[in-house]
Design a protein around this motif. Structure first.
Motif, PDB file in Angstrom:
ATOM      1  N   THR A   1      11.068  43.061   0.071  1.00 29.16           N
ATOM      2  CA  THR A   1      12.014  43.643  -0.931  1.00 29.16           C
ATOM      3  C   THR A   1      13.063  44.224  -0.178  1.00 29.16           C
ATOM      4  O   THR A   1      13.377  44.193   0.673  1.00 29.16           O
ATOM      5  CB  THR A   1      11.101  44.849  -1.700  1.00 29.16           C
TER       6      THR A   1
ATOM      7  N   ILE B   1      15.872  47.155  -0.889  1.00 27.31           N
ATOM      8  CA  ILE B   1      16.356  48.454  -1.633  1.00 27.31           C
ATOM      9  C   ILE B   1      17.590  48.937  -1.602  1.00 27.31           C
ATOM     10  O   ILE B   1      18.353  48.967  -0.677  1.00 27.31           O
ATOM     11  CB  ILE B   1      15.386  49.653  -0.937  1.00 27.31           C
TER      12      ILE B   1
ATOM     13  N   GLN C   1       7.053  55.162  -1.820  1.00 25.71           N
ATOM     14  CA  GLN C   1       6.468  54.100  -2.752  1.00 25.71           C
ATOM     15  C   GLN C   1       5.650  54.491  -3.925  1.00 25.71           C
ATOM     16  O   GLN C   1       4.809  55.282  -3.906  1.00 25.71           O
ATOM     17  CB  GLN C   1       5.559  53.091  -2.048  1.00 25.71           C
ATOM     18  N   GLU C   2       6.478  53.913  -4.997  1.00 29.64           N
ATOM     19  CA  GLU C   2       5.787  54.339  -6.336  1.00 29.64           C
ATOM     20  C   GLU C   2       4.374  53.983  -6.388  1.00 29.64           C
ATOM     21  O   GLU C   2       3.941  52.866  -5.883  1.00 29.64           O
ATOM     22  CB  GLU C   2       6.405  53.642  -7.319  1.00 29.64           C
TER      23      GLU C   2
ATOM     24  N   THR D   1       1.031  52.616  -7.677  1.00 28.93           N
ATOM     25  CA  THR D   1       0.725  51.638  -8.727  1.00 28.93           C
ATOM     26  C   THR D   1      -0.839  51.607  -9.095  1.00 28.93           C
ATOM     27  O   THR D   1      -1.542  52.057  -8.333  1.00 28.93           O
ATOM     28  CB  THR D   1       1.210  50.057  -8.318  1.00 28.93           C
TER      29      THR D   1
ATOM     30  N   SER E   1       2.547  45.327  -0.130  1.00 28.08           N
ATOM     31  CA  SER E   1       3.534  45.416  -1.397  1.00 28.08           C
ATOM     32  C   SER E   1       3.426  46.358  -2.213  1.00 28.08           C
ATOM     33  O   SER E   1       3.981  47.480  -1.643  1.00 28.08           O
ATOM     34  CB  SER E   1       3.059  43.901  -2.058  1.00 28.08           C
TER      35      SER E   1
ATOM     36  N   GLY F   1       4.036  49.334  -5.215  1.00 27.13           N
ATOM     37  CA  GLY F   1       4.928  49.710  -6.018  1.00 27.13           C
ATOM     38  C   GLY F   1       6.492  49.571  -5.305  1.00 27.13           C
ATOM     39  O   GLY F   1       6.728  49.470  -4.318  1.00 27.13           O
ATOM     40  N   GLU F   2       7.565  50.129  -6.325  1.00 24.69           N
ATOM     41  CA  GLU F   2       8.726  50.154  -6.003  1.00 24.69           C
ATOM     42  C   GLU F   2       8.828  51.195  -5.004  1.00 24.69           C
ATOM     43  O   GLU F   2       8.486  52.486  -5.247  1.00 24.69           O
ATOM     44  CB  GLU F   2       9.761  50.440  -7.455  1.00 24.69           C
ATOM     45  N   TRP F   3       9.931  51.189  -4.113  1.00 29.11           N
ATOM     46  CA  TRP F   3      10.258  52.306  -3.115  1.00 29.11           C
ATOM     47  C   TRP F   3      11.451  52.982  -3.930  1.00 29.11           C
ATOM     48  O   TRP F   3      12.545  52.403  -4.386  1.00 29.11           O
ATOM     49  CB  TRP F   3      10.953  51.603  -2.052  1.00 29.11           C
ATOM     50  N   GLU F   4      11.189  54.240  -3.933  1.00 25.31           N
ATOM     51  CA  GLU F   4      12.217  55.136  -4.823  1.00 25.31           C
ATOM     52  C   GLU F   4      12.401  56.240  -3.960  1.00 25.31           C
ATOM     53  O   GLU F   4      11.969  56.913  -3.047  1.00 25.31           O
ATOM     54  CB  GLU F   4      11.758  55.644  -6.087  1.00 25.31           C
TER      55      GLU F   4
END
Lengths: 357, 497
Positions: A63, A65, A99-100, A102, A111, A113-116
């Motif tokens: 990914t 970011i 990391q979100e 999931t 892998s 969730g998305e990193w926020e």
């Protein structure tokens, strides 16, 4: 190009994708993940297959970011948990990334969730240069061109409390690093000095010693895994080894020469050496594009300020072609002691292995 | 540029200090340009032994015929307080470049050149002194004598010195002005709680904090109380209220304040406290405790010697001041802002309230919670937060959870608050931030003070509220101020790396 030494440095992976120079790389301490950051304001994450006897790890980009930092991301650091990382940006902020969660989250799967951005630490006035988590993960340090070093306490829910603003340096602070077991913080500066800090439990953080000796900017510092030594790299083209001679006293015991230009980055790993009294491997790199690896071991002289033995065991030139190499980092995960990652002005991140010649 | 010894600050943590070199371009009124010799390209700058800069031509020919040595002395750069306030180049407490504009020499120069009372251009010299300064002076002389000395005695001696030696016609302490500030503060808090502004309300008396917020955290400005600080309220009282009584216009009064903090100089020179019509400021010149002590030394005045009619404590005779003197406000030595709001709640609530105090790491960060004894319901949550580090946490907390969390925060830029206001340490050649010294000043501050009249009480509050209805706009004009964000004009390239 290797020279004739005990070990050689072999390329394992070449990771492209950043649009501008790669400033810094950081290995996740618990999971097979490598992160890099760049002047293009992004962070890239790479996963790798676990090492087997017959096969080196294979790296794959998982990914990118975009971070939202408005300027260069100069440095990044994983928390010891491996679940969070921090970014230091020229926009004067520190970002905290998580990391979100999931629904199909499977334990240590890389892998997920998305990193926020879970939190943004404001307070520095100008460019942040470096960021580091303490070994317990409860403290975070950052530094900036504003000459200050900040210590933050990590609270639950991505909350942070400022514990100290240290104004001891007289110039730009380039790098911060924590002791591997104790709450001792080190910082390196354009004022040519290194400062060490501890917390006074009844009071505030304070600088307990200043290490001088380098004759130009100190770009990078790293504690030895044993905690009894510190390595520094400087614009004066040298690498220095500092030894803890008593609880609060550190002295320069060795000056390692082997670079023709500024040393931008140093890293001290446990290494895969087999010498008696081994202290691990020191890697250094910089503007001459060279990676040097030294093996350090305890001296037979038992006096407090006896220098450790050192031996250059591997070297590679033009690690990133004609470009400057900005960072070098040993992989901290058990079983990967011979793996190094570097980042360079050619916008790539590279992974290397130090093997017997 | 040479700074006075007291201002060379090193090894300080947790104060706001200058973080980068001054970037303010310096303007000079240039004398007529000397015609360049054709081809004679350049001049060079030479520095003589006294540190003055001279411009000389490279070939040795004089640049300026008026001076025989063939060199022209260059003007020294001058930066004013207003330049500093309008610039975001550095964020600093004690902006050390500006002290010459408001110094004890300035005060002495004024007093010397002030025409006689009979002259129409005579100005009435007035001096106001903060109680923290008196505490500092008391601690200073107490350390050389066995018995502790009260603030009243010190105040009497300071009055004697300022009137007899310096020629001040009126001398006040700033505690009555603080009393008004506390009342106005409580009033403003209630207005905000009723929906007329944002909560938490943040204290406004510390100019270091105000300056920092304006330059670095504009988002905090709506939270900062608009009530003036005691210094500016005494400024208003002297120039408007007393001036009227005396039949003097604001510019016919010269008002000096003695403060525990360099940043009060910045505060006094804010545009908001400048009277356009009479082109005068509410406080004309601010000097620090150290500067007052220096004046005493220069004039050979010994503060440890008692003066005539010196009283241990109140009451003073009928010939006393127009204001109540040395009023005590229980709480903190930084103005008791938080405590006055706590007292307001406990005295007005129909329920019994219990106060709990939680120390967050150190005495510089404490949380105060008022709960109803019966139901446990929280009616007020406040904090006192001193020092740069804690100030950061306030900024973070308020930014994160505006409206929740605290109702009020007493913010001060210096660790330890105003008894450690940056200049106090120099009194004893102690290091700025010396905790032992700060403790002694703190003790002197509270030593032997009478309690009544206490913090703004209910009746005063009600009176004030009623008065407020009648004269709200006048009160707001007199006792409130405003803040504005300073936009960054720093360009990366212009900054010395």
């Amino acid at each position: 190009m290797n020279i004739d030494l005990l070990y050689k440095i072999e390329s394992v992976a070449e990771l492209q994708g950043h649009e501008e120079r790669t400033w810094h790389v950081s290995w996740n301490p618990t999971k097979p993940l490598l992160a890099s950051c760049s002047a293009d304001k992004s962070v890239r994450l790479y996963a790798y297959s676990e090492l087997t006897e017959s096969c080196d790890p294979k790296f794959s980009h998982i990914t990118s970011i975009p971070t939202g930092h408005s300027k260069t991301v100069r440095a990044l650091a994983w928390a010891p948990s491996g679940k969070t990382f921090a970014t230091a940006s020229f926009d004067s902020n520190i970002g905290i990334w998580e990391q979100e969660a999931t629904s199909d989250y499977e334990g240590d799967d890389v892998s997920g969730g998305e990193w926020e951005c879970a939190s943004l630490l404001e307070g520095h006035e100008t460019e942040c240069k470096s960021v580091a988590y303490s070994s317990s993960g409860t403290l975070l340090a950052s530094c900036s061109r504003d000459k200050t070093v900040w210590v933050w306490e990590v609270h639950p829910d991505s909350d942070f409390e400022c514990m100290g603003v240290l104004m001891d340096h007289t110039q730009d602070v380039k790098c911060v690093a924590w002791h591997p077991t104790e709450e001792i913080l080190a910082s390196a500066s354009y004022d040519d000095s290194i400062k060490l800090y501890i917390d006074d439990p009844s009071d505030d953080w304070f600088c307990f010693t200043t290490l001088t000796g380098h004759t130009s900017t100190v770009w990078s510092i790293c504690f030895a895994p044993s905690g009894n030594y510190l390595v520094s790299g400087s614009d004066d083209c040298t690498v220095r080894i500092w030894k803890r001679v008593s609880e609060h006293q550190w002295e320069c015991v060795s000056v390692l020469e082997g670079h023709e230009r500024s040393v931008y980055s140093v890293s001290w790993g446990v290494g895969k050496g087999d010498v008696e009294g081994g202290l691990g491997w020191v890697a250094s790199t910089g503007s001459d594009g060279r990676i040097n690896v030294w093996e350090l071991s305890e001296s037979s002289d038992m006096s407090a300020n006896a220098p450790p033995k050192n031996k250059l065991i591997a070297r590679i030139s033009s690690a990133h072609g004609v470009n400057d190499v900005n960072t070098v980092v040993w992989c901290p995960r058990p079983g990967y002691e011979e793996f190094l990652a570097t980042g360079g002005d050619d916008a790539t991140a590279k992974v290397w292995k130090v093997v017997k010649a | 540029m040479a700074f006075s010894g007291a201002l060379t600050l090193t090894d300080l943590n947790d104060f706001i200090t200058p973080s980068q070199a001054c970037i303010k371009p310096v303007e000079q009124v240039k004398p007529q340009e000397v015609a360049k010799e054709p081809g004679g390209a350049s001049t060079e700058i030479q520095i003589d032994s006294s540190g003055s800069y001279y411009e000389v031509s490279v070939n040795g020919l004089p640049q300026n015929k008026t001076n025989g040595i063939g060199a022209k002395k260059l003007e020294q750069a001058q930066i004013s307080l207003n330049d500093c306030l309008a610039c975001s180049g550095c964020i600093t407490s004690a902006e050390s470049v500006l002290i010459t504009l408001q110094s004890h020499t300035e005060v002495l120069n004024f007093l010397e050149s002030n025409p006689d009372v009979s002259s129409p251009s005579h100005k009435v010299p007035v001096l106001s002194i903060a109680p923290q300064c008196l505490a500092s002076l008391a601690a200073s002389i107490s350390s050389s004598s066995s018995t502790p000395i009260t603030l009243h005695r010190v105040y009497c001696r300071v009055q004697a010195f300022c009137s007899q030696v310096l020629g001040f016609e009126h001398i006040y302490d700033t505690t009555f002005a603080r009393h008004i500030a506390l009342l106005e503060h409580a009033q403003e808090f209630q207005e905000r709680r009723a929906g007329g502004g944002k909560l938490p309300m943040l204290a406004s008396a510390c100019p270091g904090w105000i300056c920092y917020a304006e330059k670095a955290h504009a988002e905090m400005l709506p939270f900062i109380a608009r009530t003036k600080s005691p210094q500016q309220i005494i400024g208003t009282l002297v120039k408007e209220w007393l001036g009227e009584k005396w039949g003097k216009k604001p510019n016919e009064i010269y008002h000096v304040s003695v403060m525990p903090c360099y940043d009060k100089k910045l505060e006094a020179s804010r545009q908001d406290f400048h009277n356009e019509i009479y082109s005068t400021r509410d406080v004309d010149c601010v000097i620090t405790t150290g500067e007052l002590e220096l004046m005493m030394r220069e004039k050979g005045w010994d503060l440890s010697v008692p003066v005539q009619d010196e009283l241990e404590s109140l009451p003073r005779g009928p010939a006393g001041s127009v204001f109540p003197e040395l009023m005590n406000h229980p709480g903190t030595s930084s103005g008791s802002y938080l405590q006055s709001l706590i007292d307001m709640h406990t005295s007005t609530s129909p329920d019994t309230l219990d106060l709990s105090v939680r120390t967050v790491r150190s005495s510089d960060y404490e949380e105060y919670t008022l709960k109803k004894r019966e139901s446990g319901e929280v009616v007020f949550k406040g904090a006192k937060c001193y020092g740069f580090r804690n100030l950061q946490n306030v900024v973070r907390k308020v930014g994160r959870e505006a409206g929740k969390g605290y109702d009020y925060v007493e913010v001060m830029a210096c660790p330890g608050g105003c008894v450690n206001g940056g200049v106090e340490g120099e009194m004893q050649n102690a290091k700025w931030g010396d905790k032992e010294w700060t403790k002694r000043v703190e003790e002197a501050y509270w030593h032997n003070l009478p309690t009544p009249p206490a913090s703004p009480n209910l009746s005063a509050e009600t009176r004030m509220a009623n008065e407020a209805d009648r004269a709200k706009s006048r009160r707001q004009r007199l006792f409130r101020t405003q803040y504005k964000a300073v936009e960054s004009e720093v360009i990366g390239l212009a900054v010395k790396w």
